[in-house]
Design a protein around this motif. Sequence first.
Motif, PDB file in Angstrom:
ATOM      1  N   UNK A  72       0.799  -1.216   0.000  1.00 32.76           N
ATOM      2  CA  UNK A  72       0.000   0.000   0.000  1.00 32.76           C
ATOM      3  C   UNK A  72       0.832   1.267   0.000  1.00 32.76           C
ATOM      4  N   UNK A  73       0.552   2.155   0.932  1.00 28.34           N
ATOM      5  CA  UNK A  73       1.127   3.499   0.912  1.00 28.34           C
ATOM      6  C   UNK A  73       2.599   3.576   1.258  1.00 28.34           C
ATOM      7  N   UNK A  74       3.225   2.467   1.623  1.00 31.23           N
ATOM      8  CA  UNK A  74       4.689   2.496   1.730  1.00 31.23           C
ATOM      9  C   UNK A  74       5.294   2.805   0.366  1.00 31.23           C
ATOM     10  N   UNK A  75       4.532   2.580  -0.692  1.00 31.23           N
ATOM     11  CA  UNK A  75       4.932   3.025  -2.032  1.00 31.23           C
ATOM     12  C   UNK A  75       5.321   4.492  -2.028  1.00 31.23           C
ATOM     13  N   UNK A 269       0.880   0.848  -5.125  1.00 28.74           N
ATOM     14  CA  UNK A 269       0.833  -0.450  -5.807  1.00 28.74           C
ATOM     15  C   UNK A 269       1.945  -1.420  -5.428  1.00 28.74           C
ATOM     16  N   UNK A 270       2.957  -0.999  -4.688  1.00 22.30           N
ATOM     17  CA  UNK A 270       4.170  -1.782  -4.478  1.00 22.30           C
ATOM     18  C   UNK A 270       3.900  -3.129  -3.788  1.00 22.30           C
ATOM     19  N   UNK A 271       4.699  -4.134  -4.176  1.00 23.95           N
ATOM     20  CA  UNK A 271       4.746  -5.439  -3.524  1.00 23.95           C
ATOM     21  C   UNK A 271       6.130  -5.580  -2.905  1.00 23.95           C
ATOM     22  N   UNK A 272       6.218  -6.157  -1.684  1.00 25.33           N
ATOM     23  CA  UNK A 272       7.526  -6.304  -1.061  1.00 25.33           C
ATOM     24  C   UNK A 272       7.511  -7.442  -0.052  1.00 25.33           C
ATOM     25  N   UNK A 273       8.576  -7.528   0.728  1.00 21.40           N
ATOM     26  CA  UNK A 273       8.711  -8.514   1.803  1.00 21.40           C
ATOM     27  C   UNK A 273       9.159  -7.794   3.070  1.00 21.40           C
ATOM     28  N   UNK A 309       6.244  14.289   6.915  1.00 16.72           N
ATOM     29  CA  UNK A 309       7.345  14.932   6.208  1.00 16.72           C
ATOM     30  C   UNK A 309       7.161  14.795   4.710  1.00 16.72           C
ATOM     31  N   UNK A 310       8.056  14.033   4.062  1.00 11.88           N
ATOM     32  CA  UNK A 310       7.933  13.734   2.632  1.00 11.88           C
ATOM     33  C   UNK A 310       8.112  12.231   2.465  1.00 11.88           C
ATOM     34  N   UNK A 311       7.022  11.494   2.462  1.00 13.97           N
ATOM     35  CA  UNK A 311       7.105  10.049   2.369  1.00 13.97           C
ATOM     36  C   UNK A 311       7.546   9.372   3.647  1.00 13.97           C
ATOM     37  N   UNK A 312       7.664  10.113   4.717  1.00 13.00           N
ATOM     38  CA  UNK A 312       7.964   9.601   6.056  1.00 13.00           C
ATOM     39  C   UNK A 312       7.094  10.336   7.065  1.00 13.00           C
ATOM     40  N   UNK A 313       6.752   9.668   8.164  1.00 12.57           N
ATOM     41  CA  UNK A 313       6.083  10.372   9.253  1.00 12.57           C
ATOM     42  C   UNK A 313       6.632   9.899  10.587  1.00 12.57           C
ATOM     43  N   UNK A 314       6.542  10.728  11.614  1.00 13.52           N
ATOM     44  CA  UNK A 314       7.048  10.335  12.937  1.00 13.52           C
ATOM     45  C   UNK A 314       5.994   9.573  13.737  1.00 13.52           C
ATOM     46  N   UNK A 328       1.049   1.182   5.330  1.00 15.36           N
ATOM     47  CA  UNK A 328       0.309   1.022   4.090  1.00 15.36           C
ATOM     48  C   UNK A 328      -0.867   0.094   4.280  1.00 15.36           C
ATOM     49  N   UNK A 329      -1.942   0.437   3.605  1.00 14.94           N
ATOM     50  CA  UNK A 329      -3.144  -0.394   3.641  1.00 14.94           C
ATOM     51  C   UNK A 329      -3.687  -0.515   2.230  1.00 14.94           C
ATOM     52  N   UNK A 330      -4.000  -1.717   1.831  1.00 17.77           N
ATOM     53  CA  UNK A 330      -4.602  -1.996   0.544  1.00 17.77           C
ATOM     54  C   UNK A 330      -5.489  -3.209   0.750  1.00 17.77           C
ATOM     55  N   UNK A 331      -6.398  -3.466  -0.127  1.00 13.40           N
ATOM     56  CA  UNK A 331      -7.337  -4.577   0.079  1.00 13.40           C
ATOM     57  C   UNK A 331      -6.579  -5.853   0.423  1.00 13.40           C
ATOM     58  N   UNK A 332      -6.826  -6.382   1.610  1.00  9.25           N
ATOM     59  CA  UNK A 332      -6.208  -7.626   2.032  1.00  9.25           C
ATOM     60  C   UNK A 332      -4.902  -7.502   2.773  1.00  9.25           C
ATOM     61  N   UNK A 333      -4.437  -6.295   3.065  1.00 10.24           N
ATOM     62  CA  UNK A 333      -3.114  -6.166   3.672  1.00 10.24           C
ATOM     63  C   UNK A 333      -2.965  -4.870   4.454  1.00 10.24           C
ATOM     64  N   UNK A 334      -2.280  -4.968   5.592  1.00 12.20           N
ATOM     65  CA  UNK A 334      -1.849  -3.789   6.338  1.00 12.20           C
ATOM     66  C   UNK A 334      -0.428  -4.044   6.812  1.00 12.20           C
ATOM     67  N   UNK A 335       0.445  -3.020   6.717  1.00 12.72           N
ATOM     68  CA  UNK A 335       1.849  -3.154   7.109  1.00 12.72           C
ATOM     69  C   UNK A 335       2.365  -1.819   7.620  1.00 12.72           C
ATOM     70  N   UNK A 336       3.329  -1.877   8.515  1.00 12.39           N
ATOM     71  CA  UNK A 336       4.016  -0.671   8.952  1.00 12.39           C
ATOM     72  C   UNK A 336       5.498  -0.988   9.161  1.00 12.39           C
ATOM     73  N   UNK A 337       6.364  -0.055   8.700  1.00 14.22           N
ATOM     74  CA  UNK A 337       7.805  -0.155   8.937  1.00 14.22           C
ATOM     75  C   UNK A 337       8.257   1.105   9.647  1.00 14.22           C
ATOM     76  N   UNK A 338       9.016   0.935  10.725  1.00 18.70           N
ATOM     77  CA  UNK A 338       9.488   2.060  11.526  1.00 18.70           C
ATOM     78  C   UNK A 338      10.926   1.807  11.949  1.00 18.70           C
ATOM     79  N   UNK A 339      11.657   2.897  12.132  1.00 13.21           N
ATOM     80  CA  UNK A 339      13.036   2.765  12.583  1.00 13.21           C
ATOM     81  C   UNK A 339      13.488   3.971  13.374  1.00 13.21           C
TER      82      UNK A 339
END
Length: 374
Positions: A72-75, A269-273, A309-314, A328-339
């Motif tokens: 989803x929006x991690x794209x 639209x991105x796909x990842x692991x 920010x720009x493609x990142x948020x705190x 990111x959220x898209x039909x059938x999936x939710x994910x979050x990456x943080x560091x």
Amino acid sequence: MTALTCAVTVSAGSAGRDTAARSPVQDLVSPRTVPGAAQLSQDAHGVRFHTAGVADVRTGRPIRPTDRFRVGSITKTVIATVTLQLATERKLNLDDPVSTHLPAATAALLPCPGDNGSDSDSRDPGRRITVRQLLTHTSGLFSYTDDRAFFRRFFGPGFTAHRFETHKPDALVRTALTHPPYAAPGERYRYSNTDYLLLGMVIRQVTGHSYATEAHRRVIAPLRLTGTSFPGTRAGLPSPHGRAYTTTGSSRTADATDLNPSSAGAAGELVSTLPDLNRLFGALLRGTLLPAPELRQMRDTTDSYGRYGMGLFPVRLPCHRTLWGHNGEISGSYVQTLGTTDGRHLVSYRVNSDAPVDAAAETALLTAEFCPKA
């Protein structure tokens, strides 16, 4: 893509759910709506993978670390990175009117100064939507996913019947522009998927290549993100993968693994692991992909009053630590990456459903991962 929405702050919820024998990722699973969840963490002590539930309700197999899924929006993080790289190469300026970097037919559709009824805008004809405002979601443009008819048809009750239809970016932009702007350009923050659709078009106009081609050349290939791809209109997921499940507005889940992601485009639209996401955000936060000034701009939330920010948020934790990333959220999936700001401590976690994830469970997972134990 139920909404391609983003979260910005983790509230102070219960942080005492995990024990030595139990991972907090288990609390992301719901028997009726969220079949499976997984978490991949890495820091100086190594890499840790935890999973709960199942990747496939029919076979019962668990989620595997290398499973492909839609992010989803991690794209948007990738699109923002490419746009800022173009700025460092002086192929565009962030304060350029976006209309100068769009096809003429699309530029002509954008609202003119004063179209939102603002008298001050009418008196200042030089005020226009800039590339920077698209990146920071301060353009004021209506998000095409907020169009009620569009949402119901492609992400709500109509998903099953329309999931394989192809959408052109300019058609999605036209859907958005049938609605008045949320606000004048630069006036306030409002998350809009239309902003990043337009940035995808900007990348093509500036480089002569699609955003997918440029992202692969500039980000995916250099970082060796072997499980990451832009599917375009391809409905199936690359192997290996589990299944994805949607509630589509009801309490019963349906399989949403196969869909045409052109309805998300450059906004999602991105796909990842999970390993690729950690590698992507680690490289980005450490400064591998952008020079220091551009990375500072990416984390500058001044225009959004601390929200984006720009493609990142705190994300601010109850222990007062601030993390950076995207969800990111898209039909059938939710994910979050943080560091962490230095990119040395990372976590990516996901569920194979678009049902709402329990906020307290997310807080508990992040607190266990990043907050020092007393």
